[in-house]
Motif scaffolding. Sequence first.
Motif, PDB file in Angstrom:
ATOM      1  N   UNK A 116      21.950  -6.409  -9.252  1.00  0.00           N
ATOM      2  CA  UNK A 116      20.700  -7.107  -8.729  1.00  0.00           C
ATOM      3  C   UNK A 116      20.852  -7.340  -7.373  1.00  0.00           C
ATOM      4  N   UNK A 117      22.116  -7.712  -6.926  1.00  0.00           N
ATOM      5  CA  UNK A 117      22.263  -8.215  -5.353  1.00  0.00           C
ATOM      6  C   UNK A 117      22.238  -6.873  -4.616  1.00  0.00           C
ATOM      7  N   UNK A 118      22.842  -5.763  -4.903  1.00  0.00           N
ATOM      8  CA  UNK A 118      22.745  -4.582  -4.202  1.00  0.00           C
ATOM      9  C   UNK A 118      21.527  -3.735  -4.158  1.00  0.00           C
ATOM     10  N   UNK A 119      20.372  -3.992  -4.915  1.00  0.00           N
ATOM     11  CA  UNK A 119      19.361  -3.470  -5.223  1.00  0.00           C
ATOM     12  C   UNK A 119      18.509  -3.771  -4.063  1.00  0.00           C
TER      13      UNK A 119
ATOM     14  N   UNK B  88      16.277   4.700  -6.654  1.00  0.00           N
ATOM     15  CA  UNK B  88      17.543   4.524  -6.373  1.00  0.00           C
ATOM     16  C   UNK B  88      18.330   4.302  -7.764  1.00  0.00           C
ATOM     17  N   UNK B  89      19.590   4.830  -7.834  1.00  0.00           N
ATOM     18  CA  UNK B  89      20.227   4.369  -9.236  1.00  0.00           C
ATOM     19  C   UNK B  89      21.453   3.775  -8.676  1.00  0.00           C
TER      20      UNK B  89
ATOM     21  N   UNK C 224       0.787  -1.431  -0.160  1.00  0.00           N
ATOM     22  CA  UNK C 224       0.105   0.130  -0.009  1.00  0.00           C
ATOM     23  C   UNK C 224       0.759   1.133   0.058  1.00  0.00           C
ATOM     24  N   UNK C 225       2.147   1.104   0.390  1.00  0.00           N
ATOM     25  CA  UNK C 225       2.880   2.366   0.625  1.00  0.00           C
ATOM     26  C   UNK C 225       3.438   2.367  -1.228  1.00  0.00           C
ATOM     27  N   UNK C 226       3.976   3.846  -1.009  1.00  0.00           N
ATOM     28  CA  UNK C 226       4.768   4.155  -2.413  1.00  0.00           C
ATOM     29  C   UNK C 226       5.905   2.969  -2.700  1.00  0.00           C
ATOM     30  N   UNK C 227       5.904   2.570  -3.767  1.00  0.00           N
ATOM     31  CA  UNK C 227       7.101   1.467  -4.113  1.00  0.00           C
ATOM     32  C   UNK C 227       8.489   2.032  -4.390  1.00  0.00           C
ATOM     33  N   UNK C 228       9.403   1.355  -4.127  1.00  0.00           N
ATOM     34  CA  UNK C 228      10.772   1.951  -4.467  1.00  0.00           C
ATOM     35  C   UNK C 228      11.135   1.185  -5.725  1.00  0.00           C
ATOM     36  N   UNK C 229      11.739   1.967  -6.645  1.00  0.00           N
ATOM     37  CA  UNK C 229      12.195   1.063  -7.818  1.00  0.00           C
ATOM     38  C   UNK C 229      13.634   1.307  -7.793  1.00  0.00           C
ATOM     39  N   UNK C 230      14.508   0.450  -8.073  1.00  0.00           N
ATOM     40  CA  UNK C 230      15.933   0.424  -8.264  1.00  0.00           C
ATOM     41  C   UNK C 230      16.343   0.267  -9.658  1.00  0.00           C
TER      42      UNK C 230
END
Length: 325
Positions: free
Chosen positions: A86-89, A41-42, A4-10
């Motif tokens: 991918x592992x750090x995301x 996050x980038x 329900x919260x704002x999703x985070x995109x890596x």
Amino acid sequence: MIGTQTPKISIVLPVYNEEAGILATIAALEQFISNQDEAYEMIFVDDGSVDASAQLIKQARLNDDAIRLVQFSRNFGHQLAITAGIRYATGDAVVVMDADLQDPPEVIPAMIKCWRAGNQVVYGQRLGRDGETWFKKLTAKLFYRVLKRATPLDIPLDTGDFRLMDRRVVTVLAKLDEPGPFVRGLVSWVGFKQTAVTYERHERIAGQSKYPLNKMFGLAIDGLTSFSGLPLQFSVWAGAGLFLLSVVAFIHIVVSGTAGESDLLLATLLLTTSLILLSIGLVSTYLYRIFVSSRKRPLYVVAETTGFRQVQHYPNYTESSQKWG
């Protein structure tokens, strides 16, 4: 899954000698992110660049704490840079894209929309490839079609590594430690609900392609040998074809009497030798993959990271130092 919260995109971006265009890429991504509702996050993974790519990324981070940097101790390869990213995301979803803006950020909202609709993988399917030679376009088209026929997996046609993956998919991929990974094949292998978003691949903003012919060939071999046993059957087909050719040649000699036996013998000998060597080479490729896997070495070595508070550790992973700043 999406809460329900704002999703985070890596956003994961492998980098290798991109100093000519990396600041333009960062600016374009920052502009894109500023107009989005999600948190971002980038994660830039510097694959042993010998130019100023890493330094420029660090400078950009001084003004944007959404930037993260992973620096390999040397060049380990594009696919392992993606694996490390991918592992750090840490995002609810991870987008993998090139650092040269050939993969346009404007496609990401369409990917997110498909993700919100319940798809765990949304891959970018190319309608066109601007700025690339006819030879590269032709060989890429052939490669994807040969790969699709040669493997039991449903690897989509005309797709690269540009895709969005749900956290569930990323968690599975992050635990795999396959040497010489073919990421787009592994994404198909893990399954989950997948769909496509079509787009036009842009021309590079600067610099030169990091996939010359030799690397393209190596990637193709990795893709085939990772997911298909078909090349191992080549010697059987070659043997059958050579047998038929020998029968036809024998009939021609007997019926016409015009072909020189020595010439035909020499040509047959050369053909046979080349087929044998090619068959041995294909088998050796599989044996080499087994050998590499048996060594249990880390897939890559991280010399330094910047911008991470906490990192998940996985098998075949080595990190030298980490700092927040």
